[in-house]
Design an enzyme around this catalytic site. Structure first.
Site, PDB file in Angstrom:
ATOM      1  N   HIS A  33       9.490  -3.336   3.332  1.00  0.00           N
ATOM      2  CA  HIS A  33       8.955  -3.641   1.997  1.00  0.00           C
ATOM      3  C   HIS A  33      10.094  -4.028   1.042  1.00  0.00           C
ATOM      4  O   HIS A  33       9.981  -4.967   0.248  1.00  0.00           O
ATOM      5  CB  HIS A  33       8.241  -2.426   1.393  1.00  0.00           C
ATOM      6  CG  HIS A  33       7.007  -1.994   2.122  1.00  0.00           C
ATOM      7  ND1 HIS A  33       6.919  -0.805   2.803  1.00  0.00           N
ATOM      8  CD2 HIS A  33       5.794  -2.579   2.270  1.00  0.00           C
ATOM      9  CE1 HIS A  33       5.720  -0.673   3.324  1.00  0.00           C
ATOM     10  NE2 HIS A  33       5.010  -1.743   3.024  1.00  0.00           N
ATOM     11  N   MET A  47       0.842  -1.203   0.000  1.00  0.00           N
ATOM     12  CA  MET A  47       0.000   0.000   0.000  1.00  0.00           C
ATOM     13  C   MET A  47       0.881   1.259   0.000  1.00  0.00           C
ATOM     14  O   MET A  47       0.423   2.346   0.358  1.00  0.00           O
ATOM     15  CB  MET A  47      -0.937  -0.003   1.206  1.00  0.00           C
ATOM     16  CG  MET A  47      -1.929  -1.164   1.149  1.00  0.00           C
ATOM     17  SD  MET A  47      -3.452  -0.845   2.024  1.00  0.00           S
ATOM     18  CE  MET A  47      -2.845  -0.637   3.684  1.00  0.00           C
ATOM     19  N   GLN A  79      -2.849 -12.158   7.844  1.00  0.00           N
ATOM     20  CA  GLN A  79      -3.122 -11.820   6.441  1.00  0.00           C
ATOM     21  C   GLN A  79      -2.395 -12.787   5.505  1.00  0.00           C
ATOM     22  O   GLN A  79      -2.964 -13.221   4.490  1.00  0.00           O
ATOM     23  CB  GLN A  79      -2.661 -10.384   6.184  1.00  0.00           C
ATOM     24  CG  GLN A  79      -2.688  -9.966   4.735  1.00  0.00           C
ATOM     25  CD  GLN A  79      -2.348  -8.499   4.575  1.00  0.00           C
ATOM     26  OE1 GLN A  79      -3.161  -7.637   4.861  1.00  0.00           O
ATOM     27  NE2 GLN A  79      -1.146  -8.195   4.119  1.00  0.00           N
ATOM     28  N   MET A  87       9.032  -2.228  11.589  1.00  0.00           N
ATOM     29  CA  MET A  87       8.850  -1.151  10.601  1.00  0.00           C
ATOM     30  C   MET A  87       7.438  -1.219  10.041  1.00  0.00           C
ATOM     31  O   MET A  87       6.920  -2.307   9.772  1.00  0.00           O
ATOM     32  CB  MET A  87       9.867  -1.296   9.476  1.00  0.00           C
ATOM     33  CG  MET A  87      11.261  -0.978   9.922  1.00  0.00           C
ATOM     34  SD  MET A  87      12.408  -1.076   8.552  1.00  0.00           S
ATOM     35  CE  MET A  87      13.921  -0.716   9.404  1.00  0.00           C
ATOM     36  N   SER A  88       6.832  -0.049   9.903  1.00  0.00           N
ATOM     37  CA  SER A  88       5.457   0.006   9.407  1.00  0.00           C
ATOM     38  C   SER A  88       5.210   1.396   8.843  1.00  0.00           C
ATOM     39  O   SER A  88       5.727   2.390   9.367  1.00  0.00           O
ATOM     40  CB  SER A  88       4.487  -0.262  10.565  1.00  0.00           C
ATOM     41  OG  SER A  88       3.183   0.137  10.202  1.00  0.00           O
ATOM     42  N   SER A  89       4.400   1.452   7.775  1.00  0.00           N
ATOM     43  CA  SER A  89       4.048   2.759   7.207  1.00  0.00           C
ATOM     44  C   SER A  89       3.352   3.611   8.255  1.00  0.00           C
ATOM     45  O   SER A  89       3.466   4.834   8.262  1.00  0.00           O
ATOM     46  CB  SER A  89       3.117   2.563   6.004  1.00  0.00           C
ATOM     47  OG  SER A  89       3.674   1.621   5.112  1.00  0.00           O
ATOM     48  N   ARG A  90       2.616   2.961   9.162  1.00  0.00           N
ATOM     49  CA  ARG A  90       1.875   3.711  10.182  1.00  0.00           C
ATOM     50  C   ARG A  90       2.800   4.390  11.193  1.00  0.00           C
ATOM     51  O   ARG A  90       2.375   5.302  11.901  1.00  0.00           O
ATOM     52  CB  ARG A  90       0.903   2.801  10.918  1.00  0.00           C
ATOM     53  CG  ARG A  90      -0.282   2.405  10.060  1.00  0.00           C
ATOM     54  CD  ARG A  90      -1.133   1.378  10.774  1.00  0.00           C
ATOM     55  NE  ARG A  90      -2.050   0.742   9.836  1.00  0.00           N
ATOM     56  CZ  ARG A  90      -3.276   1.161   9.592  1.00  0.00           C
ATOM     57  NH1 ARG A  90      -3.744   2.195  10.220  1.00  0.00           N
ATOM     58  NH2 ARG A  90      -4.041   0.538   8.721  1.00  0.00           N
ATOM     59  N   GLY A 148       4.770 -10.427   4.150  1.00  0.00           N
ATOM     60  CA  GLY A 148       5.522 -10.184   5.369  1.00  0.00           C
ATOM     61  C   GLY A 148       4.930 -10.907   6.570  1.00  0.00           C
ATOM     62  O   GLY A 148       3.701 -10.919   6.750  1.00  0.00           O
ATOM     63  N   GLN A 149       5.805 -11.477   7.391  1.00  0.00           N
ATOM     64  CA  GLN A 149       5.336 -12.108   8.646  1.00  0.00           C
ATOM     65  C   GLN A 149       4.689 -11.089   9.570  1.00  0.00           C
ATOM     66  O   GLN A 149       3.867 -11.420  10.417  1.00  0.00           O
ATOM     67  CB  GLN A 149       6.520 -12.774   9.359  1.00  0.00           C
ATOM     68  CG  GLN A 149       6.081 -13.562  10.590  1.00  0.00           C
ATOM     69  CD  GLN A 149       7.230 -13.888  11.512  1.00  0.00           C
ATOM     70  OE1 GLN A 149       8.276 -14.329  11.063  1.00  0.00           O
ATOM     71  NE2 GLN A 149       7.035 -13.677  12.810  1.00  0.00           N
TER      72      GLN A 149
HETATM   73  P1  AMP Z   1       1.589  -2.937   3.450  1.00  0.00           P
HETATM   74  O1  AMP Z   1       2.108  -1.897   2.506  1.00  0.00           O
HETATM   75  O2  AMP Z   1       1.613  -2.505   4.867  1.00  0.00           O
HETATM   76  O3  AMP Z   1       0.272  -3.513   3.001  1.00  0.00           O
HETATM   77  O4  AMP Z   1       2.631  -4.143   3.389  1.00  0.00           O
HETATM   78  C1  AMP Z   1       2.968  -4.769   2.181  1.00  0.00           C
HETATM   79  C2  AMP Z   1       3.749  -6.033   2.484  1.00  0.00           C
HETATM   80  O5  AMP Z   1       4.932  -5.699   3.208  1.00  0.00           O
HETATM   81  C3  AMP Z   1       2.947  -7.004   3.373  1.00  0.00           C
HETATM   82  O6  AMP Z   1       3.183  -8.339   2.924  1.00  0.00           O
HETATM   83  C4  AMP Z   1       3.551  -6.765   4.736  1.00  0.00           C
HETATM   84  O7  AMP Z   1       3.438  -7.872   5.612  1.00  0.00           O
HETATM   85  C5  AMP Z   1       5.004  -6.478   4.381  1.00  0.00           C
HETATM   86  N1  AMP Z   1       5.657  -5.728   5.459  1.00  0.00           N
HETATM   87  C6  AMP Z   1       5.154  -4.653   6.125  1.00  0.00           C
HETATM   88  N2  AMP Z   1       5.996  -4.267   7.104  1.00  0.00           N
HETATM   89  C7  AMP Z   1       7.061  -5.120   7.060  1.00  0.00           C
HETATM   90  C8  AMP Z   1       8.262  -5.249   7.825  1.00  0.00           C
HETATM   91  N3  AMP Z   1       8.541  -4.435   8.840  1.00  0.00           N
HETATM   92  N4  AMP Z   1       9.130  -6.233   7.496  1.00  0.00           N
HETATM   93  C9  AMP Z   1       8.849  -7.090   6.469  1.00  0.00           C
HETATM   94  N5  AMP Z   1       7.728  -7.021   5.715  1.00  0.00           N
HETATM   95  C10 AMP Z   1       6.838  -6.049   6.000  1.00  0.00           C
END
Ligand code: AMP
Length: 282
Positions: free
Chosen positions: A37, A30, A155, A186-189, A149-150
């Protein structure tokens, strides 16, 4: 890297790639990309000939319009990061590609138990929205490999199930969670957290690590109560903190051994909802 906005153009390109019998690794996102990512992109580059990333902030998987509105968007920086990572193709579909009409938002996916627990319980309809967009993307892209991602463990299991229901032959790899040096996943949020809040948010991971250490000595319920009250004292509002089987997320109250178990947590820090998990080590 080639950028596509329309599935018709993307398909034309992918058909040529398929004619050459090249494998295609797909990383759905996203956007608001971070090194987590990019670690998925790197895995794809190791395993597949061509790596394709998609960026689509899917309104159907948000529980509140406010959360959707506040989701970070950073497309120029995303493109630069992907270029640097060696990603081959970026797909940024518009809403009309994914949801061409009202009917395309109505399909129901028979996810069963996995949708009734943890994230599914606290975010009703969320996984239906996830399945809707992932099904569309898989049908457009028809990848040979898929990288998840784990961090979003539930999901990942649901997407595995969806791929099975679609009878697609796709090799799925669940990649480890990348963390900040203080342990925060790590997270976009995280972009919505202040620096002091990022320090507090790292306590989520620390409490999972502590639970992992103490699990032999204490019962699950005692550990959950201890961790919950400590995190609440720090200002978290906890949605869930559970121990479950890795294979099918059956939530357990007593354990026989530590193998095949995962601790999962979701909590708000102010208005930002964070999730994390840890596979129990022996
Ligand atoms: P998102 O953009 O948050 O929907 O994430 C896209 C993909 O990246 C999903 O498969 C997530 O599980 C993975 N992802 C998100 N954060 C991390 C992270 N810190 N480490 C590894 N993979 C991640």
């Amino acid at each position: 890297m080639i950028l596509f906005k329309h599935s018709k153009d993307l398909r034309f390109r992918l058909d040529k790639i398929k004619q050459k019998k090249l494998s295609v690794g797909f990383v759905p996102t996203m956007g608001a990309l971070h090194p987590g990512h990019i670690s998925l992109i790197k895995k794809s580059k190791e395993q597949a000939d061509i790596t394709l990333c998609s960026i689509y902030v899917n309104p159907a998987q948000f529980n509140s319009p406010e959360d959707f509105r506040k989701y970070p968007v950073n497309i120029e920086a995303d493109i630069l990061m992907l270029e640097e990572s060696g990603c081959d193709i970026l797909f940024i579909p518009g809403g009309e590609e994914i949801y061409p009409d009202e009917n395309s938002k109505k399909k129901h996916f028979d996810i069963g138990y996995l949708e009734t627990i943890l994230e599914g319980k606290f975010r009703p309809g969320h996984f239906q929205g996830v399945c809707m967009v992932v099904e569309k993307l898989l049908n457009i892209i028809e990848p040979t490999h898929l990288f998840l991602g784990q961090k979003d463990y539930q999901q990942s299991l649901i997407i595995k199930k969806l791929v099975g229901m679609m009878s697609k032959n796709i090799k799925i790899t669940i990649c480890p969670t990348l963390r900040e040096p203080n342990g925060l996943a790590m997270s976009s949020r995280n972009l919505r957290l202040s620096n002091p809040e990022k320090g507090i948010a790292a306590e989520l991971h620390k409490s999972l690590v502590q639970m992992n250490h103490k699990l032999y000595a204490e019962g699950i319920q005692i550990l959950k109560n201890q961790a919950t009250s400590e995190l609440e004292r720090l200002g978290f509002k906890i949605d869930y903190l559970e121990i479950a089987t890795i294979s099918d997320l059956e939530i357990i109250e007593k354990y026989k051994n530590r193998q095949g178990l995962i601790i999962l947590i979701a909590a708000f820090l102010n208005n930002v909802r964070l999730i994390d998990n840890l596979i129990l080590s022996a």
